[in-house]
Design a protein around this motif. Structure first.
Motif, PDB file in Angstrom:
ATOM      1  N   ILE A   1      -2.228   2.911   7.177  1.00 17.87           N
ATOM      2  CA  ILE A   1      -3.210   1.875   6.881  1.00 17.87           C
ATOM      3  C   ILE A   1      -2.750   0.578   7.534  1.00 17.87           C
ATOM      4  O   ILE A   1      -1.668   0.089   7.254  1.00 17.87           O
ATOM      5  CB  ILE A   1      -3.360   1.666   5.356  1.00 17.87           C
ATOM      6  CG1 ILE A   1      -3.791   2.965   4.693  1.00 17.87           C
ATOM      7  CG2 ILE A   1      -4.336   0.543   5.062  1.00 17.87           C
ATOM      8  CD1 ILE A   1      -3.747   2.901   3.175  1.00 17.87           C
ATOM      9  N   TYR A   2      -3.588   0.036   8.400  1.00 20.40           N
ATOM     10  CA  TYR A   2      -3.285  -1.269   8.981  1.00 20.40           C
ATOM     11  C   TYR A   2      -4.490  -2.142   8.741  1.00 20.40           C
ATOM     12  O   TYR A   2      -5.632  -1.706   8.830  1.00 20.40           O
ATOM     13  CB  TYR A   2      -2.942  -1.172  10.474  1.00 20.40           C
ATOM     14  CG  TYR A   2      -4.122  -0.866  11.367  1.00 20.40           C
ATOM     15  CD1 TYR A   2      -4.805  -1.894  11.994  1.00 20.40           C
ATOM     16  CD2 TYR A   2      -4.561   0.428  11.556  1.00 20.40           C
ATOM     17  CE1 TYR A   2      -5.894  -1.629  12.800  1.00 20.40           C
ATOM     18  CE2 TYR A   2      -5.642   0.703  12.363  1.00 20.40           C
ATOM     19  CZ  TYR A   2      -6.310  -0.335  12.979  1.00 20.40           C
ATOM     20  OH  TYR A   2      -7.384  -0.068  13.766  1.00 20.40           O
ATOM     21  N   ASN A   3      -4.257  -3.366   8.348  1.00 23.21           N
ATOM     22  CA  ASN A   3      -5.364  -4.262   8.066  1.00 23.21           C
ATOM     23  C   ASN A   3      -5.183  -5.624   8.735  1.00 23.21           C
ATOM     24  O   ASN A   3      -5.828  -6.590   8.387  1.00 23.21           O
ATOM     25  CB  ASN A   3      -5.571  -4.434   6.568  1.00 23.21           C
ATOM     26  CG  ASN A   3      -4.287  -4.708   5.813  1.00 23.21           C
ATOM     27  OD1 ASN A   3      -3.294  -5.026   6.409  1.00 23.21           O
ATOM     28  ND2 ASN A   3      -4.335  -4.566   4.509  1.00 23.21           N
TER      29      ASN A   3
ATOM     30  N   SER B   1      -0.531  -5.068   6.299  1.00 26.40           N
ATOM     31  CA  SER B   1       0.262  -4.245   7.205  1.00 26.40           C
ATOM     32  C   SER B   1      -0.158  -4.562   8.641  1.00 26.40           C
ATOM     33  O   SER B   1      -1.321  -4.376   9.006  1.00 26.40           O
ATOM     34  CB  SER B   1       0.029  -2.767   6.891  1.00 26.40           C
ATOM     35  OG  SER B   1       0.774  -1.972   7.750  1.00 26.40           O
TER      36      SER B   1
ATOM     37  N   ASP C   1       2.095   4.382   6.151  1.00 27.31           N
ATOM     38  CA  ASP C   1       1.070   5.213   5.520  1.00 27.31           C
ATOM     39  C   ASP C   1      -0.177   5.321   6.390  1.00 27.31           C
ATOM     40  O   ASP C   1      -1.120   6.013   6.042  1.00 27.31           O
ATOM     41  CB  ASP C   1       0.722   4.663   4.132  1.00 27.31           C
ATOM     42  CG  ASP C   1       0.218   3.229   4.172  1.00 27.31           C
ATOM     43  OD1 ASP C   1       0.168   2.632   5.257  1.00 27.31           O
ATOM     44  OD2 ASP C   1      -0.119   2.693   3.092  1.00 27.31           O
TER      45      ASP C   1
ATOM     46  N   SER D   1       0.818  -1.216   0.000  1.00 21.63           N
ATOM     47  CA  SER D   1       0.000   0.000   0.000  1.00 21.63           C
ATOM     48  C   SER D   1       0.855   1.271   0.000  1.00 21.63           C
ATOM     49  O   SER D   1       0.385   2.335  -0.381  1.00 21.63           O
ATOM     50  CB  SER D   1      -0.952   0.009   1.200  1.00 21.63           C
ATOM     51  OG  SER D   1      -0.221   0.096   2.401  1.00 21.63           O
TER      52      SER D   1
END
Length: 178
Positions: free
Chosen positions: A167-169, A139, A165, A85
């Motif tokens: 963004i963590y998923n 991430s 960035d 990402s």
């Protein structure tokens, strides 16, 4: 080195006196020791004096306190997101080329004054700063924070830097891990 006594310091003299009196009265006029040479009786008396005095000193509860000052550089922990990402935006060529060089310069400058520990995180945690590849599918910043908590607790940590960035998923929310 400091010596800490539970009792007043003059009590050490009492221990030595107790050892001397005990040895003196034990070996003063013993008929069984009459057939031994006088130097041997004196030597045995000295051993008895030292042993009784040492036992008394140990009963006083002497503590030996040694302080050692160790100066170490503060540790800077850097966690870098290497998921895809990061490069899936309009600045992808910047992240593939210039960013890697600038980031390495940043780490090199920090290394002059600090001990730098570097971690890449995405699907897994990696501690090789040369593998800044942005190839991870997910991430998971909690991998990095768990490593910080487990390995660097009670250490001289100067800062924790995380480059991501946002963004963590996978894993826990980074703001709840502090």
């Amino acid at each position: 080195m400091d010596y800490i006594l539970e009792y007043p310091s003059w009590s050490i003299w009492l221990c030595l006196l107790a050892g001397g009196i005990y040895a003196f009265f034990l070996y003063r006029k013993d008929k069984m020791l009459g057939e031994l040479p006088s130097w041997l009786v004196t030597l045995i008396g000295l051993f008895r004096f030292f042993s009784v005095s040492l036992i008394c000193l140990l009963l006083l509860g002497i503590l030996i306190k040694k302080e050692e000052k160790v100066v170490e550089k503060p540790i800077i922990l850097i966690g870098h997101d290497t998921s895809k990402s990061i490069v899936l935006n309009k600045d992808s060529s910047f992240y593939q080329n210039e960013y890697k060089r600038d980031f390495q310069n940043f780490v090199d400058r920090l290394s002059q004054s600090y001990e730098v520990k570097y971690f890449n995180f995405a699907d897994q945690l990696d501690s090789d700063p040369q593998t800044l590849q942005f190839s991870g599918m997910q991430s998971d910043p909690s991998l990095f924070f768990n490593e910080v908590i487990n390995q660097y607790q009670n250490r001289n940590i100067g800062a924790v830097v995380i480059a991501t960035d946002g963004i963590y998923n996978k894993g826990l929310n980074p703001s709840s891990l502090t």
